[in-house]
Scaffold this active site. Sequence first.
Site, mmCIF file in Angstrom:
data_model
loop_
_atom_site.group_PDB
_atom_site.id
_atom_site.type_symbol
_atom_site.label_atom_id
_atom_site.label_comp_id
_atom_site.label_asym_id
_atom_site.label_seq_id
_atom_site.Cartn_x
_atom_site.Cartn_y
_atom_site.Cartn_z
ATOM 1 N N GLU A 113 -7.095 4.460 7.624
ATOM 2 C CA GLU A 113 -6.901 5.907 7.395
ATOM 3 C C GLU A 113 -8.151 6.504 6.748
ATOM 4 O O GLU A 113 -8.487 7.664 6.987
ATOM 5 C CB GLU A 113 -5.636 6.136 6.548
ATOM 6 C CG GLU A 113 -4.388 5.899 7.394
ATOM 7 C CD GLU A 113 -3.168 5.402 6.638
ATOM 8 O OE1 GLU A 113 -3.113 5.534 5.404
ATOM 9 O OE2 GLU A 113 -2.260 4.863 7.311
ATOM 10 N N GLU A 138 -5.958 -5.320 10.152
ATOM 11 C CA GLU A 138 -4.922 -4.316 10.404
ATOM 12 C C GLU A 138 -5.240 -3.589 11.714
ATOM 13 O O GLU A 138 -6.004 -2.605 11.713
ATOM 14 C CB GLU A 138 -4.887 -3.294 9.270
ATOM 15 C CG GLU A 138 -4.559 -3.879 7.924
ATOM 16 C CD GLU A 138 -3.917 -2.833 7.023
ATOM 17 O OE1 GLU A 138 -2.741 -3.000 6.700
ATOM 18 O OE2 GLU A 138 -4.582 -1.843 6.687
ATOM 19 N N SER A 149 2.886 -2.642 10.380
ATOM 20 C CA SER A 149 4.340 -2.683 10.603
ATOM 21 C C SER A 149 4.965 -4.028 10.235
ATOM 22 O O SER A 149 5.809 -4.554 10.969
ATOM 23 C CB SER A 149 4.669 -2.291 12.047
ATOM 24 O OG SER A 149 4.234 -0.964 12.294
ATOM 25 N N GLY A 202 1.958 1.827 10.874
ATOM 26 C CA GLY A 202 2.917 2.925 10.798
ATOM 27 C C GLY A 202 3.525 3.295 12.144
ATOM 28 O O GLY A 202 4.172 4.332 12.282
ATOM 29 N N GLY A 220 2.664 -1.326 4.365
ATOM 30 C CA GLY A 220 2.690 0.105 4.071
ATOM 31 C C GLY A 220 4.115 0.570 3.852
ATOM 32 O O GLY A 220 4.699 0.399 2.782
ATOM 33 N N GLY A 221 4.715 1.126 4.904
ATOM 34 C CA GLY A 221 6.039 1.755 4.814
ATOM 35 C C GLY A 221 7.090 0.912 4.103
ATOM 36 O O GLY A 221 7.810 1.415 3.228
ATOM 37 N N HIS A 247 -9.671 1.151 4.409
ATOM 38 C CA HIS A 247 -8.410 1.236 5.149
ATOM 39 C C HIS A 247 -8.648 2.123 6.382
ATOM 40 O O HIS A 247 -9.430 3.069 6.329
ATOM 41 C CB HIS A 247 -7.324 1.850 4.248
ATOM 42 C CG HIS A 247 -5.972 1.781 4.866
ATOM 43 N ND1 HIS A 247 -5.549 2.698 5.796
ATOM 44 C CD2 HIS A 247 -4.959 0.894 4.724
ATOM 45 C CE1 HIS A 247 -4.327 2.383 6.191
ATOM 46 N NE2 HIS A 247 -3.946 1.278 5.551
ATOM 47 N N ASN A 276 0.868 -1.180 0.000
ATOM 48 C CA ASN A 276 0.000 0.000 0.000
ATOM 49 C C ASN A 276 0.906 1.230 0.000
ATOM 50 O O ASN A 276 1.497 1.558 1.025
ATOM 51 C CB ASN A 276 -0.896 -0.026 1.248
ATOM 52 C CG ASN A 276 -1.740 1.229 1.375
ATOM 53 O OD1 ASN A 276 -1.864 2.003 0.423
ATOM 54 N ND2 ASN A 276 -2.313 1.443 2.552
ATOM 55 N N TRP A 277 0.989 1.878 -1.153
ATOM 56 C CA TRP A 277 1.923 3.006 -1.287
ATOM 57 C C TRP A 277 1.354 4.285 -0.683
ATOM 58 O O TRP A 277 2.048 5.284 -0.611
ATOM 59 C CB TRP A 277 2.293 3.211 -2.761
ATOM 60 C CG TRP A 277 3.082 2.078 -3.351
ATOM 61 C CD1 TRP A 277 3.551 0.969 -2.695
ATOM 62 C CD2 TRP A 277 3.503 1.932 -4.717
ATOM 63 N NE1 TRP A 277 4.228 0.151 -3.570
ATOM 64 C CE2 TRP A 277 4.224 0.716 -4.815
ATOM 65 C CE3 TRP A 277 3.344 2.704 -5.867
ATOM 66 C CZ2 TRP A 277 4.772 0.271 -6.018
ATOM 67 C CZ3 TRP A 277 3.895 2.262 -7.068
ATOM 68 C CH2 TRP A 277 4.604 1.049 -7.141
ATOM 69 N N LYS A 278 0.077 4.282 -0.326
ATOM 70 C CA LYS A 278 -0.580 5.457 0.267
ATOM 71 C C LYS A 278 -0.352 6.693 -0.614
ATOM 72 O O LYS A 278 -0.243 6.567 -1.830
ATOM 73 C CB LYS A 278 -0.094 5.678 1.695
ATOM 74 C CG LYS A 278 -0.160 4.413 2.549
ATOM 75 C CD LYS A 278 -0.026 4.699 4.001
ATOM 76 C CE LYS A 278 0.087 3.387 4.755
ATOM 77 N NZ LYS A 278 -0.123 3.529 6.169
#
Length: 259
Positions: free
Chosen positions: A100, A170, A216, A176, A237-238, A98, A12-14
């Site tokens: 967010e 999640e 994470s 994150g 993600g990251g 998601h 997930n590149w956000k």
Amino acid sequence: MARHRKPLIAGNWKMNLGLAESEALAKQIKSSLPETPHCDIALFAPFTALGAVRAVVSSTPIWLGAQNVFWEKSGPFTGEISALQLKDAGCQAVLIGHSERRVIFGEKSADLRKKIGAVLDVGLFPVLCVGETLQEHQAQKAREVITSQIQEAIAEFTRQKLKSLTIAYEPVWAIGTGKTATPGQAQGMHDFIRNRLAALFDNEFSLQTRIIYGGSVKTDNIDALMAEPDIDGVLVGGESLKADSFIRIINFARRAIHV
Ligand code: PEP
């Protein structure tokens, strides 16, 4: 014991990466893949980069994914994108709900239900994200929260319609933050979710549905996570923004499922 479900490793590149960076990252991932990968791989790129990433992954097994969708087919919905437009842009999968989106943009289960319906209607794969906040986690309400998030989003569909559904567990407190659910904690919740799916539909549906973990995920915890019987992949993600790490995550997954 053989796994029924092919793992899904998703990035997930956000709201990160420009066109050149997206293209370069997709190319690095593509060049590292074996001809027949042991798992499905999806890249949830920003809308602006879908075309560039599509050009790189179109003749590969890598799925192109979008991070959001609107449920209407077309019309006066300025700033929104329909499922059909995503399909047209070359997407195969869409992230729905998601955390967010839920926390920052106030998306509710009723919205997510409509989004899932729209995505399924055009033949895309929905990845429904569920997870409890830190507060809910500390108040021991995780199971209650997850139960209603799942029920409200999918109970109205038939199990045939939901054949391509993936659920991403999640925990919001692990996204994150560098805090990861332990493999045992994640396995416990995945097992719980599988039981909820069996109760909502039936055993067969619960056994065929992929449940992936996100929060994470890193090169040093992927192996242990993927060794759990009900963890069918990861949403990253990251670490999915770094080619080396993401490639190692894909490869660690292969090692783990072969032991
Ligand atoms: C995510 O955004 O879905 C996620 C799991 O992020 P991270 O891996 O950075 O925690």
